[in-house]
Each structure stands twice: as structure tokens, then as C-alpha cells.
Design a protein around this motif. Structure first.
Motif, PDB file in Angstrom:
ATOM      1  N   SER A  63       7.052  52.616  -0.352  1.00 30.67           N
ATOM      2  CA  SER A  63       8.336  52.837   0.013  1.00 30.67           C
ATOM      3  C   SER A  63       9.616  52.723   1.151  1.00 30.67           C
ATOM      4  O   SER A  63      10.269  52.238   1.925  1.00 30.67           O
ATOM      5  CB  SER A  63       8.915  53.937  -0.239  1.00 30.67           C
TER       6      SER A  63
ATOM      7  N   LEU B 264       3.065  42.051   3.176  1.00 32.71           N
ATOM      8  CA  LEU B 264       3.206  43.521   1.629  1.00 32.71           C
ATOM      9  C   LEU B 264       5.100  42.864   1.269  1.00 32.71           C
ATOM     10  O   LEU B 264       4.879  42.764   0.028  1.00 32.71           O
ATOM     11  CB  LEU B 264       3.330  44.662   1.872  1.00 32.71           C
TER      12      LEU B 264
ATOM     13  N   ASN C  94       1.742  57.784  -9.325  1.00 34.24           N
ATOM     14  CA  ASN C  94       1.460  56.028  -9.442  1.00 34.24           C
ATOM     15  C   ASN C  94       0.323  56.970 -10.263  1.00 34.24           C
ATOM     16  O   ASN C  94      -0.339  55.614 -11.411  1.00 34.24           O
ATOM     17  CB  ASN C  94       1.373  55.290  -8.255  1.00 34.24           C
TER      18      ASN C  94
ATOM     19  N   GLY D  57       9.671  50.576  -8.951  1.00 36.62           N
ATOM     20  CA  GLY D  57       9.715  50.383  -7.222  1.00 36.62           C
ATOM     21  C   GLY D  57       9.033  50.892  -6.461  1.00 36.62           C
ATOM     22  O   GLY D  57       7.849  52.221  -7.473  1.00 36.62           O
TER      23      GLY D  57
HETATM   24  P1  NAD Z   1       4.207  49.975   3.017  1.00 36.34           P
HETATM   25  O1  NAD Z   1       4.098  49.405   2.593  1.00 36.34           O
HETATM   26  O2  NAD Z   1       5.584  51.368   2.669  1.00 36.34           O
HETATM   27  O3  NAD Z   1       4.378  50.220   4.577  1.00 36.34           O
HETATM   28  C1  NAD Z   1       4.135  49.392   5.357  1.00 36.34           C
HETATM   29  C2  NAD Z   1       5.077  48.753   6.271  1.00 36.34           C
HETATM   30  O4  NAD Z   1       4.831  47.218   6.031  1.00 36.34           O
HETATM   31  C3  NAD Z   1       5.769  48.830   6.814  1.00 36.34           C
HETATM   32  O5  NAD Z   1       5.888  48.146   7.822  1.00 36.34           O
HETATM   33  C4  NAD Z   1       7.364  48.800   6.247  1.00 36.34           C
HETATM   34  O6  NAD Z   1       8.391  48.793   6.589  1.00 36.34           O
HETATM   35  C5  NAD Z   1       6.674  47.343   5.306  1.00 36.34           C
HETATM   36  N1  NAD Z   1       7.022  46.571   4.215  1.00 36.34           N
HETATM   37  C6  NAD Z   1       6.947  47.339   3.002  1.00 36.34           C
HETATM   38  N2  NAD Z   1       7.612  46.450   2.137  1.00 36.34           N
HETATM   39  C7  NAD Z   1       7.724  45.453   2.923  1.00 36.34           C
HETATM   40  C8  NAD Z   1       8.912  44.560   2.170  1.00 36.34           C
HETATM   41  N3  NAD Z   1       9.056  44.112   1.018  1.00 36.34           N
HETATM   42  N4  NAD Z   1       9.994  43.915   3.134  1.00 36.34           N
HETATM   43  C9  NAD Z   1       9.950  44.263   4.591  1.00 36.34           C
HETATM   44  N5  NAD Z   1       8.526  45.036   5.039  1.00 36.34           N
HETATM   45  C10 NAD Z   1       7.979  45.995   4.569  1.00 36.34           C
HETATM   46  O7  NAD Z   1       2.899  51.627   3.534  1.00 36.34           O
HETATM   47  P2  NAD Z   1       3.335  53.167   3.822  1.00 36.34           P
HETATM   48  O8  NAD Z   1       4.252  53.283   5.107  1.00 36.34           O
HETATM   49  O9  NAD Z   1       1.849  53.380   4.543  1.00 36.34           O
HETATM   50  O10 NAD Z   1       3.820  54.189   2.785  1.00 36.34           O
HETATM   51  C11 NAD Z   1       4.994  54.364   2.418  1.00 36.34           C
HETATM   52  C12 NAD Z   1       4.429  55.603   1.007  1.00 36.34           C
HETATM   53  O11 NAD Z   1       5.009  54.390   0.077  1.00 36.34           O
HETATM   54  C13 NAD Z   1       3.499  56.415   0.857  1.00 36.34           C
HETATM   55  O12 NAD Z   1       4.353  57.781   0.387  1.00 36.34           O
HETATM   56  C14 NAD Z   1       3.031  55.710   0.005  1.00 36.34           C
HETATM   57  O13 NAD Z   1       2.398  56.778  -0.442  1.00 36.34           O
HETATM   58  C15 NAD Z   1       3.904  55.417  -1.185  1.00 36.34           C
HETATM   59  N6  NAD Z   1       3.184  53.877  -1.558  1.00 36.34           N
HETATM   60  C16 NAD Z   1       3.405  53.898  -2.333  1.00 36.34           C
HETATM   61  C17 NAD Z   1       3.431  52.549  -3.391  1.00 36.34           C
HETATM   62  C18 NAD Z   1       3.445  52.440  -5.153  1.00 36.34           C
HETATM   63  O14 NAD Z   1       4.819  52.805  -5.190  1.00 36.34           O
HETATM   64  N7  NAD Z   1       2.572  51.352  -5.588  1.00 36.34           N
HETATM   65  C19 NAD Z   1       2.494  51.957  -2.855  1.00 36.34           C
HETATM   66  C20 NAD Z   1       1.748  51.707  -1.428  1.00 36.34           C
HETATM   67  C21 NAD Z   1       2.084  52.927  -0.458  1.00 36.34           C
END
Ligand code: NAD
Length: 345
Positions: free
Chosen positions: A272, A251, A86, A72
């Protein structure tokens, strides 16, 4: 093809919406009869909370043993805090190739019939974390500096992966994305290595094109159908794969595989999503598609195809969709409908 009896694999539920979409994906894999034998581990914020470490040694040991993981999203604090788990996982297991396919699942959107693959270099470039500040007078952060490193060997390894993937999957065209007009050394080495490799080994197997990153972003929005496989350096690949995710509904729809010499880790492209965590409304499709890539990777294409067909039918025939796709289904309702589809397939 016969399904193996048991495949040990590491499971990292992750942070934010991670545990919700992991539960949904596990339910679907169970319905398919996928033979993964899970070793559940923690990382990211959950690792800090429960084991005092964003990448606990037992998580690393588990992946070293299984060489296979479904993960996840992991939270990384912006500016300060701990270094991304990551990035550390990619380094630990030399996961040099990040494969991010984006395919239209719901027809009739702003961009229809998209079928693109972004192949991103995953270990080098501006992601290596060689950053520091220089103090001037009483401002300790007066100047910020970052060093990017791309090597001939690292570029060639990734380009070889991308070109071989293009041939194996019958792709017609590969585009090398770069910024060699400005970063002549850092991204020039990637471009030059790709051109040389194509001439020497892949000429005639697919068409090769090159494009500068800024023009690529514009062309992707104007006419994404002109592209097929995009191969690029770490930071550009990170940005472009989110752009490409936007072309196929956001996404919630794009999976990713981190593939290397020592292991393969499958995950969604998204993070997340702390803004919707715990609300039960996250779209689990991206992680489910990542688990389909994991099934492919383990030679179980028949199960992967059943999962992809089930997703298609749930989204398009049953029209059951989560809020990010304009629907009203919760993650659980979506998952139940998908399991019913799989059971009847
Ligand atoms: P994010 O991808 O978590 O969210 C961006 C937007 O997309 C938000 O509005 C969110 O609600 C929406 N979204 C994302 N996935 C969704 C889903 N499955 N269903 C519905 N809506 C969804 O990006 P962020 O807010 O910039 O990052 C949040 C955290 O996640 C940060 O701590 C970042 O470092 C981390 N992150 C982790 C990974 C990974 O583990 N591979 C990748 C990207 C970001």
C-alpha cells in the motif's frame, strides 16, 4: 475474437495508494472498452474502518459470485493486529498459484531484457499462520515458534500449474527453488514432487533445473538471464518475486495473479506504499499490468496486448514516467498519456 458484453467482477480499491492506482487503472480499462461490470467492495484497513472487518462477509460473497477480482494493496499491521486479508482471501478461494511475471519495460537499465516468471505456492509453507510464543519466567514472548506445512497434493497442484504454464507459454526452462539441504522435509517434499512430476509427465517439454534459495538469490543478481520460470514454495516465492521486481525497475512494474479452483484475483506485487499515499505520485503500471493479466484470463488477449503496447509507448516513446522510474509525471499525467496512446492505437 469478440469481446463479451459484460463480465461481472469484484473491485477492491484497497489501502494507501490503492484507490489512486485503481482509479487510474479503471480509466484505462474504460478507454479500452473492457466489459467488466464492477462490484465495489472493501477489505484490509478500509474494511476495518468502514465495515468493522478486514475481510467483510459481503466482500467474500461478491467474489464467490463473480469468481474474478481486481484488488489494490491491503495493509496488514506487522506483529499483532489482524491476520492478513490477502492470506485469508487466498485461503477462502483456494488461490493456490501466485503467478508473478517480471519483464523489462524500459530498456537500458542495469538489467536489460529480463523476462522471468515466478510461480509461488500460495497456500502452504510458513504462511499458514500456525505461530505461538512460549513464556519463560516473566517474559511471555521468550520463545517464538512457527510451523510450516507443505503437502504432496498442494506441491503437486502448484508444480502442475507451473509446468503447464511453462508449456502453454513456450518457456524453455523451469527452475525449482528449494532449501531441501536444511529443511529436508518441508521443502524436500516440494523438490521431490517436482522431480517426480517432471519425469512422469513433462520430460522433454522444457529443461528442468533445481537450485537452493540462497544460491538462487545470488545468481539472480549476477546473471538473471540464466533463469526462465522459477517455481517455489510460499515464503521463498514472496521474497524472490520482490527481488525479481527490482531487476525490472522496482515494485511499480510487477503484476501478480492469484489463481485457484474457485476464483482468480489480480493485483500488483507491491503493497500500500503508505510513504507516498495521497501524494498522487504512485506508479500505476503494476496494477495496469495486473489488469492486462485479468483480460488475458478472460480471453481478451487483444485488449490486454493493446494495454501492454500502450504502456510501452507511454514509457519509452513519450518517455512519460513517474518518480520511481526517474520521471516527473504524476499518476494522473501518466494515465492521461496512456489513454491518449490507447485512443490512437
Ligand atoms: P510497499 O510495497 O508498500 O512499499 C515498498 C516501497 O516501494 C515503498 O518505498 C513504496 O513507496 C514503494 N512503492 C510501492 N509501490 C509503488 C508504486 N506503485 N509506485 C511507486 N512506489 C511504490 O511495501 P511495505 O511498505 O513493506 O508495505 C506496506 C503495506 O502493504 C504493509 O501493510 C504490507 O503488509 C502491505 N502489503 C500488501 C500487499 C498486497 O496487498 N498484496 C503486498 C505487499 C505488502
Amino acid at each position: 475474437m469478440t469481446t463479451p458484453q459484460s463480465i461481472p467482477a469484484t473491485l477492491i480499491p484497497g489501502d494507501g495508494i490503492g484507490p489512486e492506482i485503481i482509479d487510474a487503472t479503471l480509466a484505462v480499462l474504460d478507454a479500452l472498452g473492457a466489459p467488466f461490470q464492477w462490484d465495489r467492495q472493501v477489505a484490509g484497513l478500509e474494511g476495518v474502518k468502514t465495515a468493522g472487518d478486514p475481510l467483510p462477509p459481503q466482500t467474500v460473497a461478491s467474489i464467490r459470485r463473480t469468481r474474478l477480482a481486481l484488488k489494490g494493496p491491503l495493509e496488514t499491521p506487522s506483529a499483532g493486529g489482524y491476520r492478513s486479508s490477502n492470506v485469508r482471501l487466498r485461503e477462502e478461494f483456494k488461490l493456490y498459484a501466485n503467478l508473478r511475471p517480471a519483464r523489462t519495460l524500459i530498456p537500458g537499465g542495469r538489467f536489460d531484457n529480463i523476462d522471468l516468471v515466478v510461480v509461488r505456492e500460495n497456500l502452504e509453507g510458513l504462511y499458514i499462520g500456525h505461530e505461538h510464543y512460549i513464556q519463560i519466567d516473566d517474559d511471555p514472548h521468550a520463545v517464538a515458534m512457527a510451523t510450516g506445512v507443505n503437502t504432496r497434493q498442494g506441491s503437486r497442484r502448484l508444480l502442475e500449474f507451473a509446468f503447464a504454464h511453462a508449456v502453454a507459454t513456450g518457456r524453455k526452462k523451469v527452475t525449482i527453488v528449494h532449501k531441501a539441504n536444511i529443511m529436508k522435509a518441508l521443502t524436500g517434499i516440494f523438490l521431490e514432487t517436482g522431480l517426480e512430476l517432471y519425469e512422469r509427465k513433462y520430460k522433454g517439454k522444457f529443461a528442468l533445473d533445481t537450485v537452493i534459495i540462497d544460491a538462487c538469490a545470488m545468481k539472480l543478481v549476477l546473471n538473471p538471464w540464466q533463469f526462465d520460470v522459477l517455481v517455489t514454495t510460499n515464503l521463498f516465492g514472496d521474497i524472490l518475486s520482490d527481488l525479481v521486481a527490482g531487476l525490472v525497475g522496482g515494485l511499480g512494474m510487477t503484476p501478480g495473479a492469484n489463481i485457484g479452483a474457485d476464483a482468480a484475483i489480480f493485483e500488483a506485487v507491491h503493497g500500500s506504499a503508505p510513504d507516498i499515499a495521497g501524494k498522487g505520485i504512485a506508479n500505476p503500471t503494476a496494477l495496469m499490468l495486473a489488469s492486462a493479466m485479468m483480460l488475458d484470463h478472460c480471453g481478451m488477449k487483444d485488449l490486454a496486448d493493446r494495454l501492454r503496447r500502450g504502456l510501452n509507448d507511454t514509457l519509452n516513446v513519450d518517455a512519460i514516467r513517474t518518480g520511481d522510474l526517474g520521471g516527473r509525471a504524476t499518476s494522473t499525467e501518466f494515465t492521461k498519456a496512456l489513454i491518449a496512446r490507447i485512443a490512437n492505437a
